[in-house]
Design a protein around this motif. Structure first.
Motif, PDB file in Angstrom:
ATOM      1  N   THR A  25      44.564  33.330  42.387  1.00  0.00           N
ATOM      2  CA  THR A  25      43.274  33.857  41.947  1.00  0.00           C
ATOM      3  C   THR A  25      42.468  32.886  41.102  1.00  0.00           C
ATOM      4  OG1 THR A  25      44.267  34.848  39.991  1.00  0.00           O
ATOM      5  CG2 THR A  25      44.136  36.217  41.951  1.00  0.00           C
ATOM      6  N   GLY A  26      43.105  31.890  40.498  1.00  0.00           N
ATOM      7  CA  GLY A  26      42.378  30.962  39.629  1.00  0.00           C
ATOM      8  C   GLY A  26      41.730  31.685  38.469  1.00  0.00           C
ATOM      9  N   LEU A  27      40.494  31.306  38.144  1.00  0.00           N
ATOM     10  CA  LEU A  27      39.802  31.963  37.029  1.00  0.00           C
ATOM     11  C   LEU A  27      39.187  33.282  37.464  1.00  0.00           C
ATOM     12  CD1 LEU A  27      38.033  29.094  35.092  1.00  0.00           C
ATOM     13  CD2 LEU A  27      39.757  30.669  34.240  1.00  0.00           C
ATOM     14  N   ASN A  28      39.371  33.575  38.748  1.00  0.00           N
ATOM     15  CA  ASN A  28      38.762  34.751  39.337  1.00  0.00           C
ATOM     16  C   ASN A  28      39.603  35.992  39.053  1.00  0.00           C
ATOM     17  OD1 ASN A  28      37.077  36.251  40.837  1.00  0.00           O
ATOM     18  ND2 ASN A  28      37.396  35.154  42.760  1.00  0.00           N
ATOM     19  N   GLN A  29      39.996  36.199  37.790  1.00  0.00           N
ATOM     20  CA  GLN A  29      40.875  37.331  37.484  1.00  0.00           C
ATOM     21  C   GLN A  29      40.340  38.164  36.336  1.00  0.00           C
ATOM     22  OE1 GLN A  29      44.393  35.800  35.009  1.00  0.00           O
ATOM     23  NE2 GLN A  29      44.320  34.378  36.703  1.00  0.00           N
ATOM     24  N   LYS A  30      40.818  39.389  36.269  1.00  0.00           N
ATOM     25  CA  LYS A  30      40.316  40.330  35.281  1.00  0.00           C
ATOM     26  C   LYS A  30      41.513  41.027  34.638  1.00  0.00           C
ATOM     27  CE  LYS A  30      38.098  44.313  35.938  1.00  0.00           C
ATOM     28  NZ  LYS A  30      37.587  45.231  36.937  1.00  0.00           N
ATOM     29  N   ASP A  40      49.131  45.079  30.380  1.00  0.00           N
ATOM     30  CA  ASP A  40      47.844  44.621  30.889  1.00  0.00           C
ATOM     31  C   ASP A  40      47.801  44.773  32.392  1.00  0.00           C
ATOM     32  OD1 ASP A  40      46.367  43.855  28.717  1.00  0.00           O
ATOM     33  OD2 ASP A  40      47.348  41.906  28.564  1.00  0.00           O
ATOM     34  N   LYS A  41      46.655  45.231  32.879  1.00  0.00           N
ATOM     35  CA  LYS A  41      46.475  45.336  34.319  1.00  0.00           C
ATOM     36  C   LYS A  41      45.754  44.078  34.764  1.00  0.00           C
ATOM     37  CE  LYS A  41      43.134  47.829  36.315  1.00  0.00           C
ATOM     38  NZ  LYS A  41      42.360  49.062  36.561  1.00  0.00           N
ATOM     39  N   LYS A  42      46.474  43.196  35.451  1.00  0.00           N
ATOM     40  CA  LYS A  42      45.849  41.944  35.865  1.00  0.00           C
ATOM     41  C   LYS A  42      45.525  41.993  37.351  1.00  0.00           C
ATOM     42  CE  LYS A  42      47.325  37.948  33.902  1.00  0.00           C
ATOM     43  NZ  LYS A  42      48.415  36.973  33.637  1.00  0.00           N
ATOM     44  N   THR A  43      44.253  41.857  37.660  1.00  0.00           N
ATOM     45  CA  THR A  43      43.851  41.825  39.061  1.00  0.00           C
ATOM     46  C   THR A  43      42.948  40.617  39.285  1.00  0.00           C
ATOM     47  OG1 THR A  43      41.964  43.233  38.568  1.00  0.00           O
ATOM     48  CG2 THR A  43      43.927  44.334  39.397  1.00  0.00           C
ATOM     49  N   GLY A  44      42.894  40.164  40.510  1.00  0.00           N
ATOM     50  CA  GLY A  44      42.035  39.029  40.826  1.00  0.00           C
ATOM     51  C   GLY A  44      41.760  38.981  42.313  1.00  0.00           C
ATOM     52  N   PHE A  45      40.853  38.103  42.689  1.00  0.00           N
ATOM     53  CA  PHE A  45      40.505  38.022  44.101  1.00  0.00           C
ATOM     54  C   PHE A  45      40.899  36.675  44.689  1.00  0.00           C
ATOM     55  CE2 PHE A  45      37.821  41.466  42.708  1.00  0.00           C
ATOM     56  CZ  PHE A  45      37.940  42.355  43.763  1.00  0.00           C
ATOM     57  N   ARG A  53      38.618  39.054  51.950  1.00  0.00           N
ATOM     58  CA  ARG A  53      38.919  38.968  50.524  1.00  0.00           C
ATOM     59  C   ARG A  53      40.076  39.892  50.186  1.00  0.00           C
ATOM     60  NH1 ARG A  53      35.404  37.629  46.701  1.00  0.00           N
ATOM     61  NH2 ARG A  53      35.664  39.576  45.578  1.00  0.00           N
ATOM     62  N   ALA A  54      41.083  39.330  49.546  1.00  0.00           N
ATOM     63  CA  ALA A  54      42.224  40.146  49.155  1.00  0.00           C
ATOM     64  C   ALA A  54      42.182  40.346  47.643  1.00  0.00           C
ATOM     65  CB  ALA A  54      43.520  39.463  49.552  1.00  0.00           C
ATOM     66  N   GLU A  55      42.399  41.581  47.210  1.00  0.00           N
ATOM     67  CA  GLU A  55      42.513  41.827  45.782  1.00  0.00           C
ATOM     68  C   GLU A  55      43.995  41.711  45.424  1.00  0.00           C
ATOM     69  OE1 GLU A  55      41.276  45.684  44.365  1.00  0.00           O
ATOM     70  OE2 GLU A  55      41.169  44.956  42.301  1.00  0.00           O
ATOM     71  N   ILE A  56      44.321  40.834  44.498  1.00  0.00           N
ATOM     72  CA  ILE A  56      45.715  40.623  44.132  1.00  0.00           C
ATOM     73  C   ILE A  56      46.001  41.378  42.829  1.00  0.00           C
ATOM     74  CG2 ILE A  56      47.522  38.888  43.756  1.00  0.00           C
ATOM     75  CD1 ILE A  56      46.164  38.303  46.326  1.00  0.00           C
ATOM     76  N   ILE A  57      47.069  42.150  42.813  1.00  0.00           N
ATOM     77  CA  ILE A  57      47.443  42.918  41.621  1.00  0.00           C
ATOM     78  C   ILE A  57      48.774  42.376  41.112  1.00  0.00           C
ATOM     79  CG2 ILE A  57      47.925  45.229  40.714  1.00  0.00           C
ATOM     80  CD1 ILE A  57      46.523  45.793  43.809  1.00  0.00           C
ATOM     81  N   ASP A  58      48.765  41.927  39.854  1.00  0.00           N
ATOM     82  CA  ASP A  58      49.992  41.387  39.265  1.00  0.00           C
ATOM     83  C   ASP A  58      50.707  42.515  38.531  1.00  0.00           C
ATOM     84  OD1 ASP A  58      51.912  39.653  38.395  1.00  0.00           O
ATOM     85  OD2 ASP A  58      50.729  38.844  36.751  1.00  0.00           O
ATOM     86  N   LEU A  59      51.785  43.014  39.090  1.00  0.00           N
ATOM     87  CA  LEU A  59      52.511  44.106  38.434  1.00  0.00           C
ATOM     88  C   LEU A  59      53.541  43.535  37.453  1.00  0.00           C
ATOM     89  CD1 LEU A  59      52.975  46.542  41.443  1.00  0.00           C
ATOM     90  CD2 LEU A  59      51.498  46.827  39.466  1.00  0.00           C
ATOM     91  N   PRO A  60      53.844  44.292  36.385  1.00  0.00           N
ATOM     92  CA  PRO A  60      54.797  43.781  35.390  1.00  0.00           C
ATOM     93  C   PRO A  60      56.141  43.410  36.017  1.00  0.00           C
ATOM     94  CG  PRO A  60      53.997  45.987  34.787  1.00  0.00           C
ATOM     95  CD  PRO A  60      53.336  45.615  36.063  1.00  0.00           C
ATOM     96  N   GLY A  61      56.733  42.340  35.536  1.00  0.00           N
ATOM     97  CA  GLY A  61      58.022  41.894  36.059  1.00  0.00           C
ATOM     98  C   GLY A  61      59.120  42.907  35.744  1.00  0.00           C
ATOM     99  N   THR A  62      59.968  43.187  36.734  1.00  0.00           N
ATOM    100  CA  THR A  62      61.022  44.176  36.514  1.00  0.00           C
ATOM    101  C   THR A  62      62.223  43.846  37.402  1.00  0.00           C
ATOM    102  OG1 THR A  62      61.555  46.525  36.596  1.00  0.00           O
ATOM    103  CG2 THR A  62      60.000  45.747  38.222  1.00  0.00           C
ATOM    104  N   TYR A  63      63.389  44.269  36.977  1.00  0.00           N
ATOM    105  CA  TYR A  63      64.599  44.005  37.765  1.00  0.00           C
ATOM    106  C   TYR A  63      64.867  45.109  38.772  1.00  0.00           C
ATOM    107  CZ  TYR A  63      65.505  40.354  34.383  1.00  0.00           C
ATOM    108  OH  TYR A  63      65.389  39.236  33.611  1.00  0.00           O
TER     109      TYR A  63
END
Lengths: 705, 71
Positions: A25-30, A40-45, A53-63
């Motif tokens: 996503t580069g700087l293209n994130q929110k 934090d809800k991190k999303t970007g394009f 265009r894909a919206e990328i959602i970074d979900l919290p790391g979990t095992y």
């Protein structure tokens, strides 16, 4: 912006998930908020090869999909809830190739939810170093999905991953992993009927997690509860059986996928060698405290120049605009209220950026988990966490970035306690207040040849703040009810070089979040305080104007002197001044008069405002470089009624105690709200700190009087 | 024997767990019955400990390690 495709990134902690997110996503994130949790809800394009265009959602790391905290339940909520606006069309599971077995557990859970999924195999270089051969084609064939080897760090394989994302099917084609239905056959089919879900594993997860999930109605929740009792479902037993079954499946898959290279010497890893130093009985602590001191120094000294620059720019801007814009209440509001408030927000950016640069490096390299490892035993005793050390030390500079940094603490209770006690640590804003008061009452001479009395007093205040933070933390440990069991099962990742791009992005992200989210509250509070200190009931202000336009009064005085005197009169008669008078009965037992009362009120914008307010009250220049004039005035200040000095030793000490404990910082209140998402926490903090401040001042004053 | 009693550097095999809730978490982290496990180091203050299991390093408190029974 509308996305053609929603893609969720899922993976264990320390797999390079955030790095991949940044590369895509580069700087293209929110950064936004998930409702009700502190993640934090991190999303970007990201633009795919075919132009979509894909919206990328970074979900919290979990095992695992089974949450150990409310925050972790986000992963399942987002993946499962079709009505969630983040519900993905595709999941990319990112794996650490050097530890496929543990990493695949989460994959098998996601796969069974029957969401389209692809695998990104990160850290192939580490696997190679560890002597592992991974047959990617075979893995892909056995799981029935696309597997893309990548290096998030070197940004390799990213185009192939993007291509895989754009070619991905709308249907889940992965092979089944374990026989889910067999884990709780009747319960699963009943839940499928009742809640209308089309997937066995989803139904089973509902049975496990229903109380955390916001998308279920209370009726549905109640029904699941009843069904569980009916079929005597035991959540933990079922989880244990499921986990073992999944590992059996994974062992079968990996049996011929991962092979050990021949003649691979089981030499001691470089990480282990580093650990022998960094977690050494003596060196470990020496190195850690050296690093802490360095960070502490950096926040103090590196930020000094940019902070002055920001302040000076805003002062210049205010002066220039005052000349350009027509004089009037609106201009005053804009310049002295809004712009001054904005300056008060932006001035924090250097400290936030510097602290987060260090934290990002400490986390990235893997050192932070060693800190937790070394400090756990001491910190646990007082209800804190090994990771609380960094925010607490950061608190010596400023509580605001430090409280933001408590996010690294996974345990809810530990994190809350850290947030609660961090503002007790002597921050840099208290420094001018202590300097002024100490030089007022503590003689500047040496004892035992080398120790300066004023220096000792200052050091005592610092030490005192640490002791009080520890005691308060211990009290909170007894009071706070934990929602989670106090686990300390933590991965110690191998040491790696920090990723400078991530460091930069973290600095930028954190500063932006602070300005946008805490900035609003800080500006609002500073405008209110400014209005209170500059305006008063109309009649009183008119009388002052009249007084100073009267030639018989102004007669022989110089223009500057008049200006100072008028400012004093205006402050005394402003709403803040009136409030200062009003609270006098309450603060008299602490030895304070109404003038100090005004300073206590204006200090809420920031503690250091105390010095400026004292200057205005005593009609002198408030330039911090010329403390002498304020000092002189305060030394000679006498009580109108008794004729005795106002600032006795007892009063000054009592005042210092008040500043040591009181939550006189609107920015901290704002950031605590932002980090806890509930007004309850800043309210509790404000209350307990005010009570402590009052109590400590009262006792100090009466003991020394 | 409990994992907490294993000498540093010696290898052991996990047999079972004494605490169900803890076992779920431990198994998710790769500590499974039959898995080889060894204590890598002990924190400078004596607790927690760092263990090697399924190819990586994990740290846990001694109290938690005592719920792991070895063969």
């Amino acid at each position: 912006m509308k996305a053609d495709l929603k893609v969720a990134l899922v993976g264990n902690p320390n797999t390079g998930k955030s790095t991949l997110f940044n590369v895509l996503t580069g700087l293209n994130q929110k950064v936004g908020n998930f409702p009700g949790v502190t993640v934090d809800k991190k999303t970007g394009f990201c633009t795919l090869g075919d132009g979509r265009r894909a919206e990328i959602i970074d979900l919290p790391g979990t095992y695992s999909l089974y949450p150990k905290s409310k925050d972790e339940s986000i992963v399942f909520s987002v993946l499962a809830d079709r009505s969630n606006d983040l519900n993905p069309d595709l999941v990319v599971v990112i794996l650490d190739a050097s530890n496929l077995k543990r990493n695949l557990l989460l994959y098998t859970q996601v796969a069974d939810l029957k969401i389209p999924v692809i695998l990104a195999l990160n850290m192939m270089d580490l696997a190679d170093k560890a002597g592992l051969n991974i047959n990617i084609d075979l893995l892909s064939q056995k799981l029935g999905i696309t597997v893309v080897p990548i290096s998030a760090r070197k940004a390799e394989g990213i185009e192939a991953l993007k291509q895989a994302i754009s070619f991905a099917n709308a249907f889940a084609l992965q092979e089944d992993t374990i026989d889910v239905a067999q884990l709780a056959p009747q319960l699963i089919s009943s839940i499928r009927e009742e809640i209308e879900v089309d997937n066995n594993y989803f139904a089973l997860q509902l049975a496990h997690q229903h109380e955390y999930l916001q998308f279920l109605s209370p009726q549905q929740n109640g029904r699941i509860e009843t069904l569980e009792e009916e079929y005597s479902f035991h959540s933990q037993k079922s989880q244990a059986i499921e986990t073992i079954a999944r590992y059996n499946f994974i062992n079968d898959v990996l049996f011929d996928v991962v092979t050990r290279k021949n003649h691979f010497a089981g030499e001691e890893s470089y990480s282990n060698k580093i650990d022998q130093f960094l977690t050494h009985k003596i060196f470990g602590f020496v190195i850690f405290f050296a690093i802490l001191m360095f960070i502490f120094q950096a926040i103090f000294s590196w930020s000094a120049y940019p902070m002055t620059l920001i302040e000076d720019t805003f002062t210049w801007l205010t002066i220039t605009l005052h000349q350009l814009l027509p004089a009037g209440p609106l201009t005053n509001l804009l310049l002295d209220g809004v712009i001054a408030g904005l300056s008060g927000v932006l001035v924090f950016i250097p400290q936030i950026a510097i602290l987060f640069a260090f934290i990002s490096i400490l986390e990235d390299t893997g050192y932070m988990s060693r800190v937790t490892f070394m400090m756990d035993r001491i910190m646990r005793k007082v209800g804190l966490n090994g990771k609380s050390v960094v925010p607490l030390i950061g608190g010596f500079a400023c509580a605001v970035p430090s409280i933001m940094s408590t996010r690294t603490i996974e345990n809810w209770k530990d994190r809350m306690i850290t947030i609660m006690v961090t503002p007790l640590i002597t921050c840099s804003a208290r420094l001018p207040v202590y300097t002024l008061l100490i030089s007022l009452v503590v003689p500047n001479r040496n004892v035992w040849w080398i120790f300066n009395l004023q220096g000792i007093a200052m050091m005592a205040m610092y030490l005192f703040s640490v002791i009080s933070a520890v005691i308060v933390a211990w009290v909170f440990k007894l009071i706070l009810k934990s929602r989670e069991r106090g686990y300390f099962i933590m991965e110690l990742p191998v040491y790696r070089m920090p990723r400078w791009k991530n460091v930069g992005l973290t600095m930028y992200e954190r500063s932006k979040t602070f300005v946008i989210q805490a900035g609003k509250v800080i500006i609002a509070v500073s405008i209110i305080l400014w209005v209170m200190a500059s305006y008063g009931p109309g009649k009183r202000m008119a009388q002052i104007d009249q007084k100073y336009s009267n030639a018989s009064f102004t007669g022989k005085k110089s223009a500057t002197e008049l200006q100072h005197l008028k400012a004093t009169d205006q402050l005394e008669n402003s709403y803040a001044g009136i409030l200062g008078h009003a609270i006098e009965p309450a603060i008299r037992p602490l030895g304070f008069d109404w003038k100090i009362g005004i300073a206590l009120i204006t200090s809420f914008a920031a503690r250091e405002v105390f010095v400026g307010t004292m200057a205005t009250i005593y009609s002198v220049d408030g330039n911090p470089d010329k403390l002498d004039s304020v000092l002189n005035k305060m030394k000679h200040a006498r009580n109108m009624e008794t004729g005795l000095p106002v600032f006795t030793f007892a009063v000054a000490m009592s005042l210092m105690m008040f500043y040591a404990f009181a939550m006189q910082c609107a920015s901290t209140v704002a950031i605590v709200y932002r980090e806890t998402k509930e007004w309850k926490w800043p309210a509790i903090q404000f209350a307990y700190m005010t009570v402590l401040a009052y109590g400590a001042s009262f006792i100090t004053f009466h003991l020394l009087k | 024997m409990k994992l907490s009693q294993l000498p540093i550097g010696k290898k052991g095999i996990i047999k079972e767990f004494t605490d169900l809730e803890m076992s779920v978490k431990l198994m998710e982290m790769g500590c499974l019955p039959g898995e080889e496990i060894s204590i890598q180091r002990i924190a400078p203050l004596g607790d927690p400990i760092a263990i090697n299991v399924s190819g990586y390093m994990l740290s846990l408190r001694k109290r938690e390690a005592s719920t792991i029974i070895l063969q």
